[in-house]
Design a protein around this motif. Structure first.
Motif, short mmCIF file in Angstrom:
data_model
loop_
_atom_site.label_atom_id
_atom_site.label_comp_id
_atom_site.label_asym_id
_atom_site.label_seq_id
_atom_site.Cartn_x
_atom_site.Cartn_y
_atom_site.Cartn_z
N ARG A 188 33.54 39.61 36.89
CA ARG A 188 33.53 40.60 37.95
C ARG A 188 34.63 41.60 37.69
NH1 ARG A 188 33.86 37.48 43.47
NH2 ARG A 188 34.89 39.44 43.87
N VAL A 189 34.34 42.83 38.03
CA VAL A 189 35.32 43.89 37.91
C VAL A 189 35.73 44.30 39.31
CG1 VAL A 189 35.74 46.22 37.07
CG2 VAL A 189 34.32 44.67 35.74
N ILE A 190 37.01 44.25 39.56
CA ILE A 190 37.52 44.67 40.86
C ILE A 190 37.96 46.12 40.73
CG2 ILE A 190 39.28 44.29 42.61
CD1 ILE A 190 39.34 41.38 41.70
N GLN A 191 37.29 46.99 41.45
CA GLN A 191 37.60 48.41 41.38
C GLN A 191 38.62 48.75 42.47
OE1 GLN A 191 33.92 50.51 41.60
NE2 GLN A 191 33.22 49.78 39.62
N LEU A 192 39.65 49.45 42.07
CA LEU A 192 40.68 49.87 43.01
C LEU A 192 40.50 51.33 43.33
CD1 LEU A 192 43.74 48.15 41.33
CD2 LEU A 192 42.34 47.30 43.20
N ARG A 193 40.64 51.67 44.59
CA ARG A 193 40.54 53.04 45.01
C ARG A 193 41.95 53.53 45.35
NH1 ARG A 193 36.61 53.79 49.73
NH2 ARG A 193 35.33 52.77 48.19
#
Length: 91
Positions: free
Chosen positions: A83-88
């Protein structure tokens, strides 16, 4: 008198625990080497202070002198989805 002795033992035990867990690895190695020069067992101290053997002592634990294992031809499916955790970023 007894209370002061008990408090001193508790403080010494806490300081020892903090030294074995939270000090940088280089400091822990220096403590192990200093105590080993004074006659303590270096192997037991290294295990107690959680220091790893270095490549310079010839223990062979770092694996730098071993031949690398042959790479498999096809990647194996481990069943674990990545899983890739995308940060905003808010600016």
């Amino acid at each position: 008198m007894w209370q002061e002795l008990i408090v001193a033992v508790i403080v010494a035990a806490c300081a020892f625990h903090a030294a074995t867990k939270y000090l940088p690895a280089a400091w822990r190695r220096q403590i192990v080497y200093a105590l080993a020069r004074r006659g303590f067992n270096q192997d037991k101290l290294a295990k107690l202070f959680k220091t790893q053997s270095s490549c310079g002592d010839g223990c062979g634990s770092c694996g730098s002198c071993e031949t690398p294992a042959a790479a498999p031809d096809a990647p194996k499916d481990t069943g674990v989805a990545r899983r890739v955790i995308q940060l905003r970023v808010q600016r």
